[in-house]
Design a protein around this motif. Structure first.
Motif, PDB file in Angstrom:
ATOM      1  N   TYR A 255      29.034  -9.383  -8.964  1.00 32.04           N
ATOM      2  CA  TYR A 255      29.317  -9.538  -7.542  1.00 32.04           C
ATOM      3  C   TYR A 255      30.179  -8.386  -7.039  1.00 32.04           C
ATOM      4  CZ  TYR A 255      33.660 -11.548  -9.490  1.00 32.04           C
ATOM      5  OH  TYR A 255      34.836 -11.747 -10.202  1.00 32.04           O
ATOM      6  N   ASN A 256      29.981  -8.051  -5.775  1.00 32.25           N
ATOM      7  CA  ASN A 256      30.774  -6.996  -5.126  1.00 32.25           C
ATOM      8  C   ASN A 256      30.768  -5.690  -5.901  1.00 32.25           C
ATOM      9  OD1 ASN A 256      32.474  -9.680  -4.016  1.00 32.25           O
ATOM     10  ND2 ASN A 256      32.233  -8.019  -2.534  1.00 32.25           N
ATOM     11  N   ASN A 257      29.578  -5.236  -6.254  1.00 36.17           N
ATOM     12  CA  ASN A 257      29.409  -3.931  -6.873  1.00 36.17           C
ATOM     13  C   ASN A 257      28.673  -3.001  -5.911  1.00 36.17           C
ATOM     14  OD1 ASN A 257      30.304  -4.549  -9.779  1.00 36.17           O
ATOM     15  ND2 ASN A 257      28.781  -6.142  -9.395  1.00 36.17           N
ATOM     16  N   THR A 258      28.983  -1.701  -5.970  1.00 34.94           N
ATOM     17  CA  THR A 258      28.307  -0.700  -5.163  1.00 34.94           C
ATOM     18  C   THR A 258      27.485   0.200  -6.070  1.00 34.94           C
ATOM     19  OG1 THR A 258      29.992  -0.663  -3.425  1.00 34.94           O
ATOM     20  CG2 THR A 258      28.622   1.289  -3.632  1.00 34.94           C
ATOM     21  N   MET A 259      26.197   0.318  -5.748  1.00 41.57           N
ATOM     22  CA  MET A 259      25.289   1.168  -6.514  1.00 41.57           C
ATOM     23  C   MET A 259      24.684   2.204  -5.582  1.00 41.57           C
ATOM     24  SD  MET A 259      23.764  -2.065  -8.582  1.00 41.57           S
ATOM     25  CE  MET A 259      24.600  -3.180  -7.443  1.00 41.57           C
ATOM     26  N   VAL A 260      24.755   3.469  -5.963  1.00 43.88           N
ATOM     27  CA  VAL A 260      24.278   4.566  -5.115  1.00 43.88           C
ATOM     28  C   VAL A 260      23.401   5.502  -5.947  1.00 43.88           C
ATOM     29  CG1 VAL A 260      24.937   6.458  -3.567  1.00 43.88           C
ATOM     30  CG2 VAL A 260      26.413   4.441  -3.752  1.00 43.88           C
ATOM     31  N   ASN A 261      22.183   5.778  -5.447  1.00 41.93           N
ATOM     32  CA  ASN A 261      21.262   6.755  -6.065  1.00 41.93           C
ATOM     33  C   ASN A 261      20.846   6.387  -7.490  1.00 41.93           C
ATOM     34  OD1 ASN A 261      21.715   8.181  -3.702  1.00 41.93           O
ATOM     35  ND2 ASN A 261      21.897  10.158  -4.712  1.00 41.93           N
ATOM     36  N   THR A 262      21.009   5.168  -7.916  1.00 39.78           N
ATOM     37  CA  THR A 262      20.685   4.826  -9.307  1.00 39.78           C
ATOM     38  C   THR A 262      19.179   4.758  -9.520  1.00 39.78           C
ATOM     39  OG1 THR A 262      20.860   2.469  -8.780  1.00 39.78           O
ATOM     40  CG2 THR A 262      22.809   3.523  -9.667  1.00 39.78           C
ATOM     41  N   GLY A 263      18.751   5.171 -10.721  1.00 43.14           N
ATOM     42  CA  GLY A 263      17.392   4.927 -11.188  1.00 43.14           C
ATOM     43  C   GLY A 263      16.350   5.978 -10.904  1.00 43.14           C
ATOM     44  N   TRP A 264      16.638   6.918 -10.028  1.00 37.75           N
ATOM     45  CA  TRP A 264      15.608   7.869  -9.619  1.00 37.75           C
ATOM     46  C   TRP A 264      15.288   8.912 -10.684  1.00 37.75           C
ATOM     47  CZ3 TRP A 264      12.779   6.819  -5.479  1.00 37.75           C
ATOM     48  CH2 TRP A 264      13.309   6.003  -4.476  1.00 37.75           C
ATOM     49  N   ARG A 265      16.208   9.171 -11.563  1.00 37.79           N
ATOM     50  CA  ARG A 265      15.974  10.214 -12.564  1.00 37.79           C
ATOM     51  C   ARG A 265      15.191   9.703 -13.782  1.00 37.79           C
ATOM     52  NH1 ARG A 265      20.294  11.999 -14.790  1.00 37.79           N
ATOM     53  NH2 ARG A 265      21.824  10.515 -13.974  1.00 37.79           N
ATOM     54  N   ARG A 266      14.789   8.419 -13.719  1.00 36.88           N
ATOM     55  CA  ARG A 266      13.880   7.895 -14.738  1.00 36.88           C
ATOM     56  C   ARG A 266      12.748   7.140 -14.032  1.00 36.88           C
ATOM     57  NH1 ARG A 266      15.003   3.804 -19.864  1.00 36.88           N
ATOM     58  NH2 ARG A 266      13.014   4.185 -20.881  1.00 36.88           N
ATOM     59  N   PRO A 267      11.742   7.854 -13.602  1.00 41.36           N
ATOM     60  CA  PRO A 267      10.686   7.233 -12.798  1.00 41.36           C
ATOM     61  C   PRO A 267       9.690   6.421 -13.637  1.00 41.36           C
ATOM     62  CG  PRO A 267      10.186   9.541 -13.132  1.00 41.36           C
ATOM     63  CD  PRO A 267      11.540   9.305 -13.776  1.00 41.36           C
ATOM     64  N   THR A 268      10.190   5.373 -14.279  1.00 39.71           N
ATOM     65  CA  THR A 268       9.338   4.450 -15.021  1.00 39.71           C
ATOM     66  C   THR A 268       9.585   3.056 -14.479  1.00 39.71           C
ATOM     67  OG1 THR A 268      11.001   3.955 -16.717  1.00 39.71           O
ATOM     68  CG2 THR A 268       9.595   5.880 -17.097  1.00 39.71           C
ATOM     69  N   ALA A 269       8.904   2.087 -15.025  1.00 38.74           N
ATOM     70  CA  ALA A 269       9.033   0.710 -14.536  1.00 38.74           C
ATOM     71  C   ALA A 269      10.470   0.214 -14.592  1.00 38.74           C
ATOM     72  CB  ALA A 269       8.128  -0.213 -15.350  1.00 38.74           C
TER      73      ALA A 269
END
Length: 420
Positions: A255-269
């Motif tokens: 809860y109450n976490n901030t995520m920014v730009n995550t996941g784009w550098r691994r374009p898999t499922a």
């Protein structure tokens, strides 16, 4: 002549014995400035510096306490591992954090993803581990057949694995990571296989060359995860799984976490923000996803526990590509009750104090001048929920008498409200 030969032989034998002791037994560091290799325990006193010239081991039944302002410098040629069979308490302060690092000479752009030392590897006999106001950086070396962790059967116990900053593996243990920074690691920041756990008020960035999560939880974990900022992990900010079939079933309340730009550098499922799999039970509230790849996503072949709950999460996408892949129902993306999700690019701007929302999503370089607090006119300040129950509201009490309580939820979304 014979007497001189005997004396010489005894001297050589003594030197060889001392060398064997140094290489194969231990050289314990002093409480103040010192060097260490082998078995260590006791107290490293406030403000001291310790040079780690090889793998160090906290023996079962022993404790190492690291006081505020201690700097632990890892040898970049030996790439040491920190093996915790006993207990470890690294207790820094905001003004004087504990640092696990390398010489500044090696902190180059070419080494921004670390690999210069191993990580902290806590085996099943480690009952307690605390990282409070700690900086972990430039680690994540790859194991070999000669690695202590491989020989001891720790972590994945095979050569060729990229070590996490922290591995913890006692389902009956107690683990607290708070007010800390984990940065410049090759792959996973944390890989947790059990325990009563609090992860709170941490920052994760510049991690993952070709894979890796910020917080990776497996079966056996009862974790409260709150007020963490995750920037541009290669894969997920949170990977939540019940893999391993340990008891108890993994139950993560994030809860109450901030995520920014995550996941784009691994374009898999699996590249994304929060990944759910293998009957994990997950409750997700008040989380802020800004320009992340996907939001909450499940493994359709091994989905999460049906009792999982998702409420009052917030989604912002600068461009239409980002917004499109937030939409529930496509790509196994999960939506929650009272989630704020728009179909229009640029909607739901959380109004960060200082962050260019057009920053390329592939960017992995973190600017410490950025400020992810919300401005006073942010629409995200009052859309959270506080009526849920967390695991460790009553606290986790350690053997040293310190009790750690998971922080109460807030009415704002994300890790930071307005700046005080």
């Amino acid at each position: 002549m014979k007497l001189k030969q005997i004396i010489t032989a005894l001297a050589l034998a003594s030197a060889m014995f001392a060398g064997c002791q140094k290489a194969n037994k231990f050289v314990d560091t002093t409480p103040t400035d010192g060097t260490a290799i082998g078995e260590v325990s006791g107290v490293w006193t406030r403000g001291s510096t310790h040079l780690i010239n090889g793998d160090i081991i906290i023996p079962e039944g022993k404790t190492l306490t690291i006081e505020e302002g201690v700097t632990v410098i890892m040898d970049t040629l030996k790439k040491p591992e920190i093996v915790v069979k006993g207990n470890l308490y690294a207790l820094g302060t905001d003004a004087n954090p504990v640092k696990f690092t390398v010489n500044d000479l090696y902190k180059t752009d070419a080494k921004k993803f670390g690999k210069l030392w191993g990580g902290i590897l806590a085996g099943p006999t480690c009952t307690e581990l605390v990282l409070d106001h700690v900086i972990l950086e430039y680690g994540g070396a790859t194991t070999s057949d000669a690695s202590t962790s491989v020989k001891m059967g720790l972590y994945k116990a095979v050569a060729g694995e990229n070590l996490p900053a922290l591995w913890f593996s006692n389902v009956n243990g107690r683990l607290v990571v708070q007010n800390s920074i984990i940065r410049n690691f090759q792959e996973d920041c944390t890989y947790i296989e059990g325990g009563k756990i609090i992860f709170a008020n941490n920052v994760f960035y510049t991690t993952g060359v070709t894979g890796g999560e910020a917080m990776n939880f497996k079966s056996g974990c009862l974790a409260d995860v709150a007020y963490n900022l995750v920037y541009s992990t290669n894969t997920n900010a949170l990977k939540l799984s019940n893999a391993g079939d340990r008891t108890p079933q993994a139950y993560i309340i994030a809860y109450n976490n901030t995520m920014v730009n995550t996941g784009w550098r691994r374009p898999t499922a699996k590249g994304g923000s929060i990944w759910l799999e293998a009957t994990v039970r997950a409750d997700l509230y008040n989380n802020l996803f800004a320009n992340t790849r996907f939001g909450v996503k499940r493994d359709p072949k091994k989905p999460e526990d049906a009792r999982s709950v998702y409420k009052n999460n917030w989604y912002y996408g600068f461009d239409q590509t980002t917004v499109n892949q937030f939409q529930p129902g496509s790509n196994d993306v999960v939506a929650g009750v009272n989630d704020v999700i728009s179909k229009v690019a640029g909607a739901n701007d959380p109004k960060f104090v200082n962050y260019p929302l057009n920053t390329p999503v592939s960017n992995a370089v973190y600017n410490t001048a950025w400020d992810f607090h919300l401005t006073g006119n942010s629409p995200a300040l009052s859309t959270g929920i506080t009526t849920f129950t967390r695991h460790h509201a009553g606290g986790i009490t350690m053997l040293n008498g310190i009790t750690y309580v998971s922080p109460a939820p807030a009415m704002f979304v994300g890790a930071y409200g307005t700046k005080l």
